[in-house]
Design a protein around this motif. Structure first.
Motif, short mmCIF file in Angstrom:
data_model
loop_
_atom_site.label_atom_id
_atom_site.label_comp_id
_atom_site.label_asym_id
_atom_site.label_seq_id
_atom_site.Cartn_x
_atom_site.Cartn_y
_atom_site.Cartn_z
N LEU A 1 -37.38 19.62 85.10
CA LEU A 1 -37.51 21.05 84.66
C LEU A 1 -36.26 21.81 85.14
O LEU A 1 -36.03 21.66 86.28
CB LEU A 1 -39.00 21.44 85.10
N VAL A 2 -35.84 22.88 84.38
CA VAL A 2 -34.64 23.37 84.60
C VAL A 2 -35.32 25.00 84.35
O VAL A 2 -35.71 25.20 83.46
CB VAL A 2 -33.55 23.12 83.81
N PHE A 3 -35.00 25.89 85.53
CA PHE A 3 -35.45 27.08 85.35
C PHE A 3 -34.20 27.93 85.57
O PHE A 3 -33.28 27.90 86.18
CB PHE A 3 -36.24 27.44 86.67
N VAL B 1 -38.43 32.84 90.61
CA VAL B 1 -39.91 32.53 90.93
C VAL B 1 -40.01 31.04 91.44
O VAL B 1 -40.93 30.89 92.30
CB VAL B 1 -40.55 32.71 89.73
N ALA B 2 -39.42 30.22 90.71
CA ALA B 2 -39.42 28.85 91.38
C ALA B 2 -38.96 28.56 92.66
O ALA B 2 -39.15 27.48 93.13
CB ALA B 2 -38.85 27.86 90.37
N GLU C 1 -33.96 23.67 89.39
CA GLU C 1 -34.53 22.53 88.79
C GLU C 1 -35.60 21.65 89.57
O GLU C 1 -35.35 21.78 90.86
CB GLU C 1 -33.45 21.53 88.25
N LEU C 2 -36.13 20.94 88.80
CA LEU C 2 -37.43 20.21 89.80
C LEU C 2 -37.41 18.88 88.89
O LEU C 2 -37.72 18.77 87.82
CB LEU C 2 -38.57 20.88 89.73
N ALA C 3 -37.35 17.84 89.81
CA ALA C 3 -37.86 16.43 89.11
C ALA C 3 -39.15 16.28 89.13
O ALA C 3 -39.94 16.73 90.37
CB ALA C 3 -37.13 15.23 89.92
N PRO D 1 -47.10 25.41 91.61
CA PRO D 1 -47.71 26.53 91.94
C PRO D 1 -48.17 27.63 91.02
O PRO D 1 -47.38 27.71 89.95
CB PRO D 1 -46.60 27.28 92.90
N PRO D 2 -49.36 28.12 91.12
CA PRO D 2 -49.82 28.90 90.14
C PRO D 2 -49.11 30.00 89.66
O PRO D 2 -49.00 30.33 88.47
CB PRO D 2 -51.19 29.58 90.47
#
Length: 81
Positions: free
Chosen positions: A7-9, A16-17, A21-23, A37-38
């Motif tokens: 995921l790329v922000f 916010v993230a 990015e996040l694997a 996270p909500p």
């Protein structure tokens, strides 16, 4: 990418993230968002956020299933004029 999707922000979503990015494990986007996270999940689900899967802008976000090696970018609305 060792079986993960990414995921790329972009823009304010990176703030916010807390990361660019996040694997994540591949699978339905709804399941992936449920593990975040909500506050981040809510920001990503904003109707004004556009999605690009494997570099192609999507016209709708329903039914997305990420496969290993996929990249899903979240593009926030831009302001200016």
């Amino acid at each position: 990418m060792d079986g993960h999707a990414r995921l790329v922000f972009l823009g304010r979503l990176e703030d916010v993230a807390g990361m660019a990015e996040l694997a994540v494990m591949p699978g339905p986007l709804e399941h992936i968002l449920a593990t975040l996270p909500p506050e981040l999940a809510i920001a990503l689900l904003d109707d004004r956020v556009r999605l690009a899967l494997r570099g192609e802008l999507l016209t709708h976000g329903g039914g997305i299933v990420l496969r290993p090696g996929d990249e899903l970018a979240f593009l926030p609305p831009v302001s200016g004029g």
